[in-house]
Write an enzyme that holds these catalytic residues in place. Structure first.
Site: not given
Length: 352
Positions: A123-125, A143, A297
């Protein structure tokens, strides 16, 4: 920059900025209970309720979390500091939804973020990059599992005090805090989830009066006025759940990942041994540990950033990195690009 690069960047900003994200102004001098009334008037509260229900249904501990939210709602001022408690009451009234749902929407991250659960890690970048002229650009993907519903609630919120614009955020309507924001001429910040410990560690922290991560984020934006001030504030955090706070500044090489615990934090700055000299990348794993094989990721983002090089970094190329799978995920709600040193670079693209 070369003239062609400048033209490309300006075209990109124009196209991305044209994406329809509603923009609203919040007056921090207005009474807290009515600050969000004019925003809520444009939204159906049932969407917020649906998002929370979907998120709760995804948890195998949902029946344990609901009583906690109701307990907080029943004695809100004991758990949530002012003016946020009254803002939540006002939002509940304006959206015509139960206060318990507003509470869940504002503390859900803190109760949801823990280890050994579903795909919460993915969840998240966030990326902060320094180009070859010293200009800092900050990009992020947000995300969440309830992306399809939350995308209807995304808005750009401009916070004012004494008639002056203080900072801007990308927010979910119904939440008094946020996870993406910048303060022009000062700093930019994004929050990524850090999944450690057990759900009940977070629940106990909430009941003991620790601050929700979203609200702590807003406190930083309201109170601090420089990159270094923000980092100093963050190292002394007292939040319900661990989190990564990614900060960008206005000067060359001002970029850092703050690895936050429930109390206190560790800072990894651009140029140190755990980052990459001219950029920092954070997904959902501590910078000094390898990501798991099924979530690469970070590795993909690092490879793409190195291919671009700091001479090639601009809003367009950073957007391309954030748009490449798996950096861009199936649950990505939006991509935001921003720069504290250049307020014209602040654009959000909905991905759902």
């Amino acid at each position: 920059m070369e003239r062609l690069e400048i033209f490309t960047m300006l075209c990109f900003i124009t196209v991305v900025s044209s994406t329809h994200i509603p923009v609203y102004d919040i007056d921090l001098d207005a009474p807290p209970k009515s600050r969000w009334d004019h925003v809520a008037a444009y939204y159906d509260g049932s969407l917020f309720v649906k998002a929370i229900d979907e998120a709760m249904d995804s948890l195998n501990i949902s029946q344990k979390l609901r009583p906690i939210a109701l307990k907080i709602a029943g004695d809100l001022d004991h758990y949530i500091p002012q003016p946020y408690a009254d803002e939540m009451r006002g939002i509940g009234n304006a959206l015509n939804i139960e206060l318990g749902y507003v509470i869940l929407g504002n503390v859900f991250y803190d109760l949801y973020t823990y280890d050994a659960h579903y795909d919460t890690n993915k969840a998240c970048t966030s990326i902060v990059a320094n180009d070859d002229t010293g200009h800092v650009i900050h990009g992020r993907n947000l995300d969440y599992i309830m992306a399809d519903v939350l995308s209807y609630l995304v808005a750009r919120i401009r916070f004012h005090k004494s008639g002056t614009l203080i900072f801007e955020s990308v927010s979910i309507v119904g939440q008094v805090g946020f996870v993406t924001a910048f303060k022009a001429g000062k700093f930019s910040m994004s929050l990524n989830s850090r999944n450690t410990g057990y759900w009940w560690n977070n629940a106990l922290s909430a009941l003991e009066g620790y601050i929700p991560a979203f609200i702590y984020f807003r406190e930083v934006m309201e109170k601090e006025n420089s990159y270094e001030e923000a980092l100093h504030f963050l190292t002394d955090m007292r939040i319900i759940s661990p989190a990564y706070l990614i900060v960008g500044g206005t000067q060359p090489y001002e970029g850092a990942v703050v690895i936050g615990n429930r109390k206190g934090a560790h800072v990894e700055r651009m140029n140190n041994t755990n980052q990459h000299g001219w950029f920092v990348v954070e997904t959902n794993y501590d910078p000094w540990t390898a990501p798991p094989p099924d979530d690469d990721r970070r590795d993909v983002a690092i490879k793409l950033m190195n291919q671009i090089g700091n001479k090639g970094v601009n809003p367009h190329t950073l957007y391309q990195v954030l748009s490449t799978s798996p950096v861009l995920g199936v649950d990505t709600i939006y991509t935001t690009l921003m720069s504290a040193s250049n307020s014209s670079i602040f654009a959000t693209v909905l991905r759902k």
